[in-house]
Write an enzyme that holds these catalytic residues in place. Structure first.
Site, mmCIF file in Angstrom:
data_model
loop_
_atom_site.group_PDB
_atom_site.id
_atom_site.type_symbol
_atom_site.label_atom_id
_atom_site.label_comp_id
_atom_site.label_asym_id
_atom_site.label_seq_id
_atom_site.Cartn_x
_atom_site.Cartn_y
_atom_site.Cartn_z
ATOM 1 N N LYS A 94 -8.420 -5.851 12.097
ATOM 2 C CA LYS A 94 -9.529 -5.538 11.329
ATOM 3 C C LYS A 94 -10.801 -5.858 12.059
ATOM 4 C CE LYS A 94 -7.458 -6.785 6.926
ATOM 5 N NZ LYS A 94 -7.605 -7.630 5.594
ATOM 6 N N ASP A 98 -12.148 -5.529 1.541
ATOM 7 C CA ASP A 98 -11.235 -6.600 1.065
ATOM 8 C C ASP A 98 -11.977 -7.601 0.291
ATOM 9 O OD1 ASP A 98 -9.213 -6.085 2.668
ATOM 10 O OD2 ASP A 98 -9.654 -7.511 4.480
ATOM 11 N N ASN A 100 -11.424 -2.778 6.728
ATOM 12 C CA ASN A 100 -10.107 -2.373 6.299
ATOM 13 C C ASN A 100 -9.838 -0.987 5.744
ATOM 14 O OD1 ASN A 100 -11.332 -2.304 3.806
ATOM 15 N ND2 ASN A 100 -9.678 -3.288 2.986
ATOM 16 N N GLY A 139 -9.868 -20.508 4.311
ATOM 17 C CA GLY A 139 -9.730 -19.612 5.077
ATOM 18 C C GLY A 139 -11.063 -18.583 5.213
ATOM 19 N N GLY A 166 -11.171 -16.217 8.164
ATOM 20 C CA GLY A 166 -10.899 -14.900 8.987
ATOM 21 C C GLY A 166 -11.672 -13.839 8.700
ATOM 22 N N THR A 195 -5.060 -3.619 8.381
ATOM 23 C CA THR A 195 -4.628 -4.869 7.912
ATOM 24 C C THR A 195 -4.416 -5.967 9.246
ATOM 25 O OG1 THR A 195 -3.299 -6.263 6.545
ATOM 26 C CG2 THR A 195 -2.115 -4.531 7.696
ATOM 27 N N ALA A 217 -10.720 -11.192 6.176
ATOM 28 C CA ALA A 217 -10.738 -11.054 4.892
ATOM 29 C C ALA A 217 -11.251 -12.192 4.398
ATOM 30 C CB ALA A 217 -9.296 -11.323 4.429
ATOM 31 N N SER A 266 0.756 -1.256 0.009
ATOM 32 C CA SER A 266 -0.079 -0.028 0.115
ATOM 33 C C SER A 266 0.852 1.383 -0.001
ATOM 34 C CB SER A 266 -0.846 -0.007 1.158
ATOM 35 O OG SER A 266 -1.898 -0.820 1.055
#
Length: 267
Positions: A72, A109, A93, A133, A135, A68, A137, A22
């Site tokens: 979050k 995200d 985010n 995954g 989580g 990040t 995100a 970023s």
């Protein structure tokens, strides 16, 4: 880029921050667009955000923050208001300062990931998708894929509570998409998504067994750096089409820039 006392600031906070793209992306855009703005990174460890937060609120020339991992979800009680996707996913985010000086936030995200997929020519509508995954995100990504019309969404996470919570959320809000818990076996899916941090650090194992992939599948990874993770490299060697964390990151940046009021953004 010359930074003066009049320069407006944006920042990203997380841990680690060294791999993040970023700062380079935003600062290059500010220079190209002629904006007197600068983007910096602050490394804040898990558990320290509440202690650091009053300093961010007090910085009158700080217009917004990108959030990040691992913050979050932890940032939620520190904000004055949440946007619709943040309310749905219980994570944030991107944060902007309001006229009254308080901060509000939303989550991009998931829509950034979807944007990256679609710009690469792989719309999720009607597709059978495996996502590993669940989580913060991963929750946002799964919601975006369901919102975009995925036919089936099979989820796996090593933490059963996260998996159960996301499955329940999707059943409640996106009944048109068939959602189920499964295993990290990519066989039979159109799109395979790694939404875990695996691949961020050297020596990380892959989140799925790449030897089970077939050339007709699309493999997507959320890791921005390295862009070509071991999973992406293995998928490309098999002949799979891929999208990377860079595609997701650029999608996020477009949406975050609009939310933060940055004019002329075209990344």
């Amino acid at each position: 880029m010359t930074i003066t006392g009049a320069t407006r600031l944006l920042a990203i906070i997380g841990d680690p921050v060294a791999p993040l793209r970023s700062p380079a992306v935003f600062n290059a855009a500010f220079e190209r667009l002629g904006h007197d703005m600068a983007f910096v990174a602050f490394q804040i460890k898990a558990g320290d955000l509440e202690c650091a937060w009053p300093a961010f609120v007090a910085m009158a020339n700080l217009d917004g923050l990108v959030i990040t991992m691992p913050h979050k979800e932890a940032v939620l009680p520190l904000l004055a208001a949440l946007g619709p996707t943040a309310q749905l996913t219980h994570s944030v985010n991107t944060i902007r300062r309001r006229a009254d000086g308080a901060f509000e936030g939303d989550m991009f995200d998931g829509e950034g990931f979807r944007d990256g997929l679609e710009r690469a020519g792989h719309p999720p509508r009607g597709k059978r998708i495996l996502q590993v995954g669940c989580g913060a995100a991963g929750t946002a990504i799964a919601c975006a894929l369901a919102r975009a019309g995925a036919a089936t969404l099979t989820l796996y996470d090593s933490a059963a509570a996260r998996l159960e919570a996301l499955t329940a959320l999707l059943h409640a809000h996106f009944p048109e998409t068939k959602v189920q818990a499964g295993h990290p076996d990519p066989r039979g899916f159109d799109i395979v998504v790694n939404a875990t941090p695996l691949g961020l650090r050297p020596g990380d194992p892959m989140s799925i067994d790449a030897s089970l992939l077939s050339p007709s599948q699309i493999v997507a990874d959320v890791i921005p750096n390295p862009e070509v993770t071991p999973l992406i490299a293995a998928a490309r060697a098999i002949g799979c089409a891929t999208t990377t964390g860079r595609d997701m990151h650029e999608g996020q940046a477009r949406l975050a820039a609009a939310y933060l009021g940055i004019k002329g953004w075209d990344v």
